[in-house]
Every structure is written in structure tokens, then in C-alpha cells.
Write a protein that holds these residues in place. Structure first.
Motif, PDB file in Angstrom:
ATOM      1  N   ALA A  40    -101.799 -22.599  76.251  1.00  0.00           N
ATOM      2  CA  ALA A  40    -101.144 -21.065  76.696  1.00  0.00           C
ATOM      3  C   ALA A  40    -100.479 -21.444  77.860  1.00  0.00           C
ATOM      4  O   ALA A  40    -100.461 -22.369  78.569  1.00  0.00           O
ATOM      5  CB  ALA A  40    -102.568 -20.140  76.917  1.00  0.00           C
ATOM      6  N   THR A  41     -99.504 -20.319  77.982  1.00  0.00           N
ATOM      7  CA  THR A  41     -98.892 -20.240  79.300  1.00  0.00           C
ATOM      8  C   THR A  41     -99.093 -18.766  79.902  1.00  0.00           C
ATOM      9  O   THR A  41     -99.273 -18.000  79.278  1.00  0.00           O
ATOM     10  CB  THR A  41     -97.175 -20.641  79.008  1.00  0.00           C
ATOM     11  OG1 THR A  41     -96.822 -19.664  78.055  1.00  0.00           O
ATOM     12  CG2 THR A  41     -97.084 -21.782  78.511  1.00  0.00           C
ATOM     13  N   ALA A  42     -98.565 -18.877  81.114  1.00  0.00           N
ATOM     14  CA  ALA A  42     -98.794 -17.704  81.859  1.00  0.00           C
ATOM     15  C   ALA A  42     -97.805 -17.619  83.127  1.00  0.00           C
ATOM     16  O   ALA A  42     -97.181 -18.667  83.190  1.00  0.00           O
ATOM     17  CB  ALA A  42    -100.170 -17.366  82.550  1.00  0.00           C
ATOM     18  N   SER A  43     -97.268 -16.368  83.516  1.00  0.00           N
ATOM     19  CA  SER A  43     -96.190 -16.372  84.628  1.00  0.00           C
ATOM     20  C   SER A  43     -96.891 -15.313  85.644  1.00  0.00           C
ATOM     21  O   SER A  43     -96.078 -14.973  86.410  1.00  0.00           O
ATOM     22  CB  SER A  43     -95.081 -15.970  83.860  1.00  0.00           C
ATOM     23  OG  SER A  43     -95.125 -14.826  83.605  1.00  0.00           O
ATOM     24  N   SER A  44     -98.162 -15.414  85.671  1.00  0.00           N
ATOM     25  CA  SER A  44     -98.837 -14.477  87.011  1.00  0.00           C
ATOM     26  C   SER A  44    -100.326 -14.830  86.835  1.00  0.00           C
ATOM     27  O   SER A  44    -100.686 -15.608  86.429  1.00  0.00           O
ATOM     28  CB  SER A  44     -98.884 -13.072  86.400  1.00  0.00           C
ATOM     29  OG  SER A  44     -99.560 -12.718  85.278  1.00  0.00           O
ATOM     30  N   VAL A  45    -100.613 -14.440  88.361  1.00  0.00           N
ATOM     31  CA  VAL A  45    -102.029 -14.639  88.572  1.00  0.00           C
ATOM     32  C   VAL A  45    -102.901 -14.126  87.485  1.00  0.00           C
ATOM     33  O   VAL A  45    -104.072 -14.531  87.160  1.00  0.00           O
ATOM     34  CB  VAL A  45    -102.355 -14.225  89.993  1.00  0.00           C
ATOM     35  CG1 VAL A  45    -103.867 -14.367  90.239  1.00  0.00           C
ATOM     36  CG2 VAL A  45    -101.618 -15.300  91.071  1.00  0.00           C
ATOM     37  N   GLU A  46    -102.525 -12.778  87.307  1.00  0.00           N
ATOM     38  CA  GLU A  46    -103.428 -12.162  86.233  1.00  0.00           C
ATOM     39  C   GLU A  46    -103.294 -12.654  85.019  1.00  0.00           C
ATOM     40  O   GLU A  46    -104.414 -12.636  84.033  1.00  0.00           O
ATOM     41  CB  GLU A  46    -102.653 -10.518  86.003  1.00  0.00           C
ATOM     42  CG  GLU A  46    -102.836  -9.802  87.386  1.00  0.00           C
ATOM     43  CD  GLU A  46    -101.754 -10.169  88.228  1.00  0.00           C
ATOM     44  OE1 GLU A  46    -100.839 -10.881  88.143  1.00  0.00           O
ATOM     45  OE2 GLU A  46    -101.982  -9.352  89.563  1.00  0.00           O
ATOM     46  N   GLY A  47    -102.141 -13.403  84.679  1.00  0.00           N
ATOM     47  CA  GLY A  47    -102.308 -14.071  83.287  1.00  0.00           C
ATOM     48  C   GLY A  47    -103.080 -15.173  83.396  1.00  0.00           C
ATOM     49  O   GLY A  47    -103.810 -15.624  82.056  1.00  0.00           O
ATOM     50  N   LEU A  48    -103.137 -15.964  84.181  1.00  0.00           N
ATOM     51  CA  LEU A  48    -104.122 -17.276  84.602  1.00  0.00           C
ATOM     52  C   LEU A  48    -105.319 -16.764  84.560  1.00  0.00           C
ATOM     53  O   LEU A  48    -106.474 -17.248  83.936  1.00  0.00           O
ATOM     54  CB  LEU A  48    -103.749 -17.975  85.764  1.00  0.00           C
ATOM     55  CG  LEU A  48    -104.634 -19.289  86.081  1.00  0.00           C
ATOM     56  CD1 LEU A  48    -104.817 -20.022  85.064  1.00  0.00           C
ATOM     57  CD2 LEU A  48    -104.189 -19.827  87.550  1.00  0.00           C
ATOM     58  N   THR A  49    -105.690 -15.503  85.078  1.00  0.00           N
ATOM     59  CA  THR A  49    -107.136 -15.216  85.444  1.00  0.00           C
ATOM     60  C   THR A  49    -107.474 -14.884  83.866  1.00  0.00           C
ATOM     61  O   THR A  49    -108.740 -15.025  83.506  1.00  0.00           O
ATOM     62  CB  THR A  49    -107.242 -13.722  86.354  1.00  0.00           C
ATOM     63  OG1 THR A  49    -106.790 -14.464  87.567  1.00  0.00           O
ATOM     64  CG2 THR A  49    -108.718 -13.226  86.518  1.00  0.00           C
TER      65      THR A  49
END
Length: 61
Positions: A40-49
Motif C-alpha cells: 500500500a502507499t500513503a502520503s500522510s501520517v494519518e494514512g500510515l497510521t
């Protein structure tokens, strides 16, 4: 507490992309006991969390 013998692996790779609207990029590689690999990918701390929480929930079920 239930006897859980599962295991998993979560690899997080993060890098910065200065000059963009979202300067952090994260690639999340998830492996659960069955050996299934999900990326998966994320572009924010919230996405990683959120991705981390989802992975832990899956591991615990």
C-alpha cells in the motif's frame, strides 16, 4: 486472552519529495502469517497510521 500464534511483518519505507503538495511518500509492505504480501502507499501520517492499524487488526483476527 486467546492463544494467538500468528505472526506478521510490516515494512515501512518513507521518503520526502520536496516541492509537492504532500512532501512525504510512504510505501507499506505487509506480510501476514499466511505469507500473503500486500503493498500500500500513503502520503500522510494519518494514512500510515490507518494502514498500520488495519494490519494489526488483520493479524489479530
Amino acid at each position: 486472552m486467546a492463544d494467538r500464534r500468528g505472526s506478521g511483518l510490516l515494512i515501512v519505507r518513507a521518503w520526502l519529495e520536496p516541492g509537492t503538495d504532500r512532501p512525504v511518500r510512504v510505501r507499506i509492505t505487509q506480510v501476514v502469517d499466511s505469507g500473503e504480501v500486500q503493498v500500500a502507499t500513503a502520503s500522510s501520517v494519518e494514512g500510515l497510521t490507518a494502514a498500520t492499524a488495519a494490519w494489526l487488526e488483520e493479524l489479530m483476527t
